[in-house]
Scaffold this motif. Structure first.
Motif, PDB file in Angstrom:
ATOM      1  N   LEU A  77      40.647  38.410  46.223  1.00 28.09           N
ATOM      2  CA  LEU A  77      39.905  39.467  45.542  1.00 28.09           C
ATOM      3  C   LEU A  77      38.409  39.293  45.743  1.00 28.09           C
ATOM      4  O   LEU A  77      37.674  40.273  45.953  1.00 28.09           O
ATOM      5  N   ALA A  78      37.935  38.049  45.697  1.00 21.89           N
ATOM      6  CA  ALA A  78      36.526  37.793  45.976  1.00 21.89           C
ATOM      7  C   ALA A  78      36.171  38.200  47.405  1.00 21.89           C
ATOM      8  O   ALA A  78      35.081  38.727  47.664  1.00 21.89           O
ATOM      9  N   GLY A  79      37.097  37.975  48.341  1.00 19.46           N
ATOM     10  CA  GLY A  79      36.861  38.384  49.722  1.00 19.46           C
ATOM     11  C   GLY A  79      36.712  39.889  49.861  1.00 19.46           C
ATOM     12  O   GLY A  79      35.863  40.378  50.609  1.00 19.46           O
ATOM     13  N   VAL A  80      37.541  40.640  49.141  1.00 16.79           N
ATOM     14  CA  VAL A  80      37.425  42.106  49.167  1.00 16.79           C
ATOM     15  C   VAL A  80      36.039  42.532  48.708  1.00 16.79           C
ATOM     16  O   VAL A  80      35.376  43.365  49.346  1.00 16.79           O
ATOM     17  N   LEU A  81      35.573  41.955  47.607  1.00 14.26           N
ATOM     18  CA  LEU A  81      34.271  42.331  47.069  1.00 14.26           C
ATOM     19  C   LEU A  81      33.132  41.894  47.989  1.00 14.26           C
ATOM     20  O   LEU A  81      32.144  42.614  48.160  1.00 14.26           O
ATOM     21  N   MET A  82      33.265  40.702  48.579  1.00 10.19           N
ATOM     22  CA  MET A  82      32.213  40.221  49.472  1.00 10.19           C
ATOM     23  C   MET A  82      32.098  41.091  50.711  1.00 10.19           C
ATOM     24  O   MET A  82      30.996  41.341  51.220  1.00 10.19           O
ATOM     25  N   GLN A  83      33.217  41.557  51.226  1.00 10.24           N
ATOM     26  CA  GLN A  83      33.183  42.381  52.429  1.00 10.24           C
ATOM     27  C   GLN A  83      32.560  43.750  52.153  1.00 10.24           C
ATOM     28  O   GLN A  83      31.932  44.333  53.031  1.00 10.24           O
ATOM     29  N   VAL A  84      32.734  44.258  50.934  1.00  9.68           N
ATOM     30  CA  VAL A  84      32.034  45.492  50.563  1.00  9.68           C
ATOM     31  C   VAL A  84      30.550  45.217  50.383  1.00  9.68           C
ATOM     32  O   VAL A  84      29.692  45.976  50.846  1.00  9.68           O
ATOM     33  N   LEU A  85      30.231  44.119  49.700  1.00 10.42           N
ATOM     34  CA  LEU A  85      28.845  43.785  49.408  1.00 10.42           C
ATOM     35  C   LEU A  85      28.024  43.617  50.683  1.00 10.42           C
ATOM     36  O   LEU A  85      26.902  44.120  50.789  1.00 10.42           O
TER      37      LEU A  85
ATOM     38  N   PHE B 118      32.537  23.481  38.553  1.00  5.72           N
ATOM     39  CA  PHE B 118      32.219  24.804  38.006  1.00  5.72           C
ATOM     40  C   PHE B 118      30.719  24.957  37.786  1.00  5.72           C
ATOM     41  O   PHE B 118      30.121  25.981  38.140  1.00  5.72           O
ATOM     42  N   VAL B 119      30.075  23.945  37.220  1.00 10.48           N
ATOM     43  CA  VAL B 119      28.628  23.998  36.999  1.00 10.48           C
ATOM     44  C   VAL B 119      27.894  24.095  38.333  1.00 10.48           C
ATOM     45  O   VAL B 119      26.933  24.864  38.477  1.00 10.48           O
ATOM     46  N   GLY B 120      28.348  23.321  39.329  1.00  2.00           N
ATOM     47  CA  GLY B 120      27.711  23.381  40.640  1.00  2.00           C
ATOM     48  C   GLY B 120      27.866  24.738  41.299  1.00  2.00           C
ATOM     49  O   GLY B 120      26.934  25.231  41.960  1.00  2.00           O
ATOM     50  N   SER B 121      29.030  25.363  41.127  1.00  4.69           N
ATOM     51  CA  SER B 121      29.247  26.703  41.678  1.00  4.69           C
ATOM     52  C   SER B 121      28.290  27.711  41.064  1.00  4.69           C
ATOM     53  O   SER B 121      27.655  28.509  41.762  1.00  4.69           O
TER      54      SER B 121
ATOM     55  N   VAL C 145      27.120  43.696  40.199  1.00  4.91           N
ATOM     56  CA  VAL C 145      28.424  43.417  39.603  1.00  4.91           C
ATOM     57  C   VAL C 145      29.373  42.808  40.635  1.00  4.91           C
ATOM     58  O   VAL C 145      30.106  41.849  40.344  1.00  4.91           O
ATOM     59  N   CYS C 146      29.375  43.357  41.858  1.00  2.77           N
ATOM     60  CA  CYS C 146      30.228  42.809  42.923  1.00  2.77           C
ATOM     61  C   CYS C 146      29.877  41.356  43.212  1.00  2.77           C
ATOM     62  O   CYS C 146      30.762  40.496  43.333  1.00  2.77           O
ATOM     63  N   TYR C 147      28.582  41.082  43.317  1.00  4.44           N
ATOM     64  CA  TYR C 147      28.151  39.724  43.647  1.00  4.44           C
ATOM     65  C   TYR C 147      28.534  38.747  42.542  1.00  4.44           C
ATOM     66  O   TYR C 147      29.082  37.668  42.813  1.00  4.44           O
ATOM     67  N   LEU C 148      28.263  39.114  41.301  1.00  2.00           N
ATOM     68  CA  LEU C 148      28.569  38.217  40.191  1.00  2.00           C
ATOM     69  C   LEU C 148      30.080  37.998  40.048  1.00  2.00           C
ATOM     70  O   LEU C 148      30.531  36.872  39.812  1.00  2.00           O
ATOM     71  N   THR C 149      30.854  39.070  40.201  1.00  2.00           N
ATOM     72  CA  THR C 149      32.311  38.939  40.074  1.00  2.00           C
ATOM     73  C   THR C 149      32.884  38.058  41.186  1.00  2.00           C
ATOM     74  O   THR C 149      33.690  37.157  40.922  1.00  2.00           O
TER      75      THR C 149
ATOM     76  N   PHE D  94      31.819  34.423  40.607  1.00  2.00           N
ATOM     77  CA  PHE D  94      32.520  33.795  39.488  1.00  2.00           C
ATOM     78  C   PHE D  94      33.966  33.473  39.867  1.00  2.00           C
ATOM     79  O   PHE D  94      34.485  32.398  39.532  1.00  2.00           O
ATOM     80  N   LEU D  95      34.625  34.385  40.577  1.00  2.50           N
ATOM     81  CA  LEU D  95      35.985  34.109  41.035  1.00  2.50           C
ATOM     82  C   LEU D  95      36.024  32.905  41.963  1.00  2.50           C
ATOM     83  O   LEU D  95      36.922  32.060  41.874  1.00  2.50           O
ATOM     84  N   THR D  96      35.051  32.831  42.873  1.00  2.99           N
ATOM     85  CA  THR D  96      34.998  31.688  43.795  1.00  2.99           C
ATOM     86  C   THR D  96      34.753  30.402  43.032  1.00  2.99           C
ATOM     87  O   THR D  96      35.369  29.363  43.329  1.00  2.99           O
ATOM     88  N   ALA D  97      33.852  30.439  42.043  1.00  2.00           N
ATOM     89  CA  ALA D  97      33.575  29.251  41.239  1.00  2.00           C
ATOM     90  C   ALA D  97      34.833  28.773  40.522  1.00  2.00           C
ATOM     91  O   ALA D  97      35.132  27.566  40.499  1.00  2.00           O
TER      92      ALA D  97
END
Length: 321
Positions: free
Chosen positions: A68-76, A115-118, A228-232, A235-238
């Motif tokens: 799901l993060a990949g989908v958002l990153m590819q749009v971003l 998580f903190v490092g992410s 919103v795309c970037y943050l989501t 956060f999913l990747t983290a």
């Protein structure tokens, strides 16, 4: 929409089959019929409930998050070759987690540090990527690549300076580790909330994929949507790195294959990628702990074995157009 009537039952059935395989296949085979009949011996029930079930749930959650993060990153970034780790988020998590391991800490200290490092790496790219992260996709990409290179140097330094007794654990975590016994039910909630957000944003994402100017003309607030795309996605990747360490290529392979099958409409692409990513990582983890049992392979080795050839193939196709 292509295959609009069959993709959901197909992917649900695939996940059910892979989930059953993950529970039953391993160094010790467990008969699914005995599971459903409630006739498992106590020692097999312990293996099932305390080892295999948590790993299967973790693998599904991590695979779904990365896809799901990949989908958002590819749009971003408007780049079908983009994937969640391209902005250096996994590098920040790896540095923090390896630092905890170097200090002799384990368990949730490693997960919490990751998580903190992410989040710290996400904030760094967000601040440096131009205008609080709302800048052009190429600027975000270049900022992430540079920061990822810096994290890579820090990882090398930690591996050199780390104690010898921790070196194997550090390397194993860097290649993806799903061996923790806890069942991350919270991750399924995070995944459901992120999917709901992507579902509601889907029409705007379809427009954003065609270009900022066209999306803005049609009433999309592109700066807010990009944020919103970037943050989501970050956060999913983290969360994924916190659960399993850096597992690469899921966010690249799965969205591309689902886009080839279903088209670019995000109402189908987002949930389909989540389900396919979960199935892929469950299957990869099952193979990783079974191929050379009783020894285990890092799951990232198997995802890379699939992802690297496909990445090179996609790169070659884009270069010949």
């Amino acid at each position: 929409m292509r295959h609009s009537t069959i993709w959901l039952p197909t992917l649900l059935l695939l996940n059910l089959l892979v989930f059953g395989l993950a529970l039953g296949w391993g160094s010790i085979a467990i008969d699914p019929l005995q599971v459903f009949a409630g006739e498992l011996p106590d020692w097999q029930s312990t293996i099932l409930m305390e080892l295999r079930l948590p790993r299967a749930v973790t693998a599904f959650a991590v695979g779904g998050m990365l896809a799901l993060a990949g989908v958002l990153m590819q749009v971003l970034l408007r780049n079908p070759l983009a994937e969640p780790y391209v902005l250096g988020i996994s590098g920040g998590a790896a540095v923090a987690a390896l630092g905890a391991i170097t200090l002799g800490l384990g368990g949730w200290w490693v997960s919490g540090s990751a998580f903190v490092g992410s989040l710290a790496s996400m904030l760094l790219v967000f601040l440096l990527g131009g205008r609080m992260g709302y800048g052009r996709g190429d600027r975000l990409l270049l900022t992430g690549v540079v920061i990822a290179a810096g994290w890579g140097a820090c990882i090398s330094l930690l591996l050199v300076l780390g104690p010898d007794q921790s070196l194997r654990g550090m390397l194993f975590w860097l290649m993806g580790d799903l061996s923790r016994p806890e069942t991350p039910w919270w991750a399924l909630l995070v995944l459901a909330l992120a999917l709901a957000a992507a579902w509601f944003m889907a029409p705007a994402l379809d427009l954003l994929a065609r270009g900022d100017e066209q999306a803005a003309v049609l009433g999309v607030e592109t700066r807010r949507l990009r944020g919103v795309c970037y943050l989501t996605a970050s956060f999913l990747t983290a969360c994924a790195v916190t659960l399993a360490g850096p597992v690469g290529f899921v966010g690249l392979v799965v969205p591309h294959l689902m886009r080839q099958w279903l088209g670019a409409g995000h109402r189908a692409l987002a949930p389909a990628s989540l389900l396919a990513g979960g199935a892929l990582l469950m299957l990869a983890d099952t193979a990783a702990r079974s191929l050379i049992a009783p020894r285990q392979l890092p799951v990232g080795v198997l995802t890379a074995a699939v992802g690297v050839p496909l990445f090179l193939y996609l790169l070659q196709r884009r270069g010949t157009r």
